[in-house]
Design an enzyme around this catalytic site. Sequence first.
Site, short mmCIF file in Angstrom:
data_model
loop_
_atom_site.label_atom_id
_atom_site.label_comp_id
_atom_site.label_asym_id
_atom_site.label_seq_id
_atom_site.Cartn_x
_atom_site.Cartn_y
_atom_site.Cartn_z
N ASP A 8 0.80 -1.25 0.00
CA ASP A 8 0.00 0.00 0.00
C ASP A 8 0.83 1.29 0.00
OD1 ASP A 8 -1.90 -1.97 0.27
OD2 ASP A 8 -2.81 -1.20 2.10
N LYS A 106 -7.18 -4.89 -2.80
CA LYS A 106 -7.94 -5.36 -1.65
C LYS A 106 -8.85 -4.27 -1.13
CE LYS A 106 -4.12 -4.17 1.36
NZ LYS A 106 -4.83 -3.15 2.13
N CYS A 151 -1.85 -2.90 7.63
CA CYS A 151 -1.73 -3.80 6.49
C CYS A 151 -0.42 -4.59 6.47
CB CYS A 151 -1.97 -3.02 5.21
SG CYS A 151 -3.69 -2.44 5.16
#
Length: 201
Positions: A8, A106, A151
């Site tokens: 990310d 996601k 994450c």
Amino acid sequence: MKALLLIDIQNDFLPGGALAVPDGDKVIPLANLLQEKFEVVVATQDWHPVNHKSFASQHEGKEVFETIDLHGLDQVLWPDHCIQGSQGAEFSSELNMNRVEAIFRKGTDPEIDSYSGFYDNGHRKSTALAEYLRGKEVKQVYVLGLAADFCVYFTAKDALGEGFEAFIIEDATRPISPEGFKKAKEELAGKGGKIIRSSEL
Ligand code: VGL
Ligand code: ZN
């Protein structure tokens, strides 16, 4: 085989972004430099529809960073971030993507959040990342990126659960909450995860 997972590294998690992680941009030079040490490099991308239920804006009277029950799971409410197709959802223009052979998106289901690159938070649906890595004969998974306590942590934890050796590259990640990351590291170490520094690679 060793895989590097870039988690990310998107504009919304960087300074000036909607859910900026303190010093998030500091991970980018290492994310670029370390790629050459790995046979397999993949990236994850938080990729929410505008009406995602992890957004405080979708719950009347609720504030950002409050926790609610969402279909039986604790859910922290976030500012709107990483909306599909938005500038904030783009990877940093400073991140080298040339060696990234696959991108796993996601958080696409509006009803459930997804911190891990492997599964949603209820472990209901898989992204097929584990199968992808097994297909490449990967045994060790190294994780860096943002955010360390969400994450990155949940990805490393699921990697262990899937039978991979899992490593977090501590100087190539940054947390939203330092205390949260401290707890996360202890928990991962208890499960056999390793916390390393990039100089050990
Ligand atoms: C993340 C909060 C919400 C992360 C994603 O990438 O760590 N954190 N969505
Ligand atoms: Zn998100």
